[in-house]
Design an enzyme around this catalytic site. Sequence first.
Site, PDB file in Angstrom:
ATOM      1  N   GLY A 143       0.219  -6.650   5.121  1.00  0.00           N
ATOM      2  CA  GLY A 143       0.777  -6.066   6.332  1.00  0.00           C
ATOM      3  C   GLY A 143      -0.202  -5.980   7.477  1.00  0.00           C
ATOM      4  O   GLY A 143      -0.046  -5.136   8.365  1.00  0.00           O
ATOM      5  N   SER A 186       3.101  -3.060   5.169  1.00  0.00           N
ATOM      6  CA  SER A 186       3.218  -3.969   4.026  1.00  0.00           C
ATOM      7  C   SER A 186       4.653  -4.024   3.515  1.00  0.00           C
ATOM      8  O   SER A 186       5.114  -5.063   3.041  1.00  0.00           O
ATOM      9  CB  SER A 186       2.259  -3.560   2.910  1.00  0.00           C
ATOM     10  OG  SER A 186       2.455  -2.215   2.502  1.00  0.00           O
ATOM     11  N   SER A 243       0.810  -1.217   0.000  1.00  0.00           N
ATOM     12  CA  SER A 243       0.000   0.000   0.000  1.00  0.00           C
ATOM     13  C   SER A 243       0.840   1.262   0.000  1.00  0.00           C
ATOM     14  O   SER A 243       0.304   2.364  -0.148  1.00  0.00           O
ATOM     15  CB  SER A 243      -0.894   0.009   1.249  1.00  0.00           C
ATOM     16  OG  SER A 243      -0.085   0.124   2.421  1.00  0.00           O
ATOM     17  N   GLY A 244       2.137   1.120   0.181  1.00  0.00           N
ATOM     18  CA  GLY A 244       2.999   2.274   0.345  1.00  0.00           C
ATOM     19  C   GLY A 244       3.288   2.576   1.800  1.00  0.00           C
ATOM     20  O   GLY A 244       4.120   3.422   2.117  1.00  0.00           O
ATOM     21  N   GLY A 245       2.602   1.897   2.703  1.00  0.00           N
ATOM     22  CA  GLY A 245       2.803   2.086   4.131  1.00  0.00           C
ATOM     23  C   GLY A 245       3.911   1.205   4.669  1.00  0.00           C
ATOM     24  O   GLY A 245       4.392   0.284   4.003  1.00  0.00           O
ATOM     25  N   VAL A 246       4.294   1.462   5.913  1.00  0.00           N
ATOM     26  CA  VAL A 246       5.415   0.746   6.501  1.00  0.00           C
ATOM     27  C   VAL A 246       5.088  -0.715   6.776  1.00  0.00           C
ATOM     28  O   VAL A 246       5.964  -1.594   6.670  1.00  0.00           O
ATOM     29  CB  VAL A 246       5.882   1.453   7.795  1.00  0.00           C
ATOM     30  CG1 VAL A 246       4.805   1.421   8.863  1.00  0.00           C
ATOM     31  CG2 VAL A 246       7.171   0.825   8.319  1.00  0.00           C
ATOM     32  N   CYS A 258     -13.771  -4.726   0.785  1.00  0.00           N
ATOM     33  CA  CYS A 258     -12.581  -4.712  -0.061  1.00  0.00           C
ATOM     34  C   CYS A 258     -11.699  -5.918   0.216  1.00  0.00           C
ATOM     35  O   CYS A 258     -11.176  -6.554  -0.707  1.00  0.00           O
ATOM     36  CB  CYS A 258     -11.806  -3.410   0.142  1.00  0.00           C
ATOM     37  SG  CYS A 258     -10.373  -3.230  -0.952  1.00  0.00           S
ATOM     38  N   CYS A 299     -10.286   4.814   1.810  1.00  0.00           N
ATOM     39  CA  CYS A 299      -9.407   5.249   0.722  1.00  0.00           C
ATOM     40  C   CYS A 299     -10.130   6.098  -0.312  1.00  0.00           C
ATOM     41  O   CYS A 299      -9.551   7.026  -0.871  1.00  0.00           O
ATOM     42  CB  CYS A 299      -8.726   4.047   0.073  1.00  0.00           C
ATOM     43  SG  CYS A 299      -9.824   2.929  -0.836  1.00  0.00           S
TER      44      CYS A 299
END
Length: 354
Positions: A124, A17, A12-15, A100, A198
């Site tokens: 994540g 994952s 997702s771009g987060g820490v 989702c 989102c």
Amino acid sequence: MMNGKKVLVAMSGGVDSSAAALLLQRQGYTCDGAMLHLYTGEAEGTCCSADDAADARSVAAGLGMKFYVFNEGPRFAADVMDHFVSEYCAGRTPNPCIDCNRCLKFGALLDRALLLGYDYLATGHYARVDFDRGTGKYRLLRGRDRSKDQSYVLYQLTQHQLSHLLLPVGEYDKLTIRDSARQAGLVNADKSDSQDICFVPDGDYVHFLQNYGGVELIPGNFVDFAGRVLGRHKGLPCYTIGQRKGLGVAAGKHVYVLRKNAADNTILLGDNADLFTSVLTADRVNWISGEVPGYPIRVCAKTRYSQTEAAATVIPLPEGRIRVEFEEPQRAVTAGQAVVLYDGEQVVGGGTIE
């Protein structure tokens, strides 16, 4: 040492994952990354922002992984956003993250992973998967860090999905995950967690309902149990169960939203004590074991993500529904939200509150 197993990591771009990919590589898995393109709208382009997408690509490149972007926009619109709109129009309050997860992350993305020859999908999420040799079943367990536990939004996982799922960050607490990402030089090690839906990044879901769903806000009456009109509301989607502020009603005391009735476009108001109930029913039930109990079972259950679970008895009903009877009354049980059932650390299953 490589173990020969291939993993597609949902990024997702987060820490979290990104750390999942890092941890799995260290365990010997061959990892690649993937992001889902889910919609194009007022918020920038994918399921995450442009910055999130750039961070995911950067981490994947730094870890030597391939990086895929899969377009699932039509399915996301039909199964998540359209459902979100229809539920609000019916007076319910949906949880789109659960939809989702069911349809996209552990549905379409897992299907793609297996089709491409990967052995596992990883995310994540702060939860855990294990295999019980005694029963021959996979189990979904809470994350070790109870303050970050995300098992609530994963209750719809099936045995097939669990058999191909890795949740490596669920074994750690958040501080450890950030430290590991920082030491590895990941660009998002100190990135803040996302809290918003989102496709409603500003939290203005009423604007989304109007702009995307074409929902017309139809004013109606606030009423009490006797049917007396207490005032006028702006439209059912503008209110949530348990709401007290912003009602614009002069009742001479604090009153709360108890129920939204789409049939006659009224909103029932009452005292805080009226928000408590000991019984609920739910449909769209998933039993993680794949087996429906033939008798009532004792569990702990919670009806909101951030809620503390409470002791309850679950009674299976015809047509795949359940009745949940709590030992102590629960506040603001809301139609459309999920009731999730636990047996100690294990997630038994759950359903959508009717």
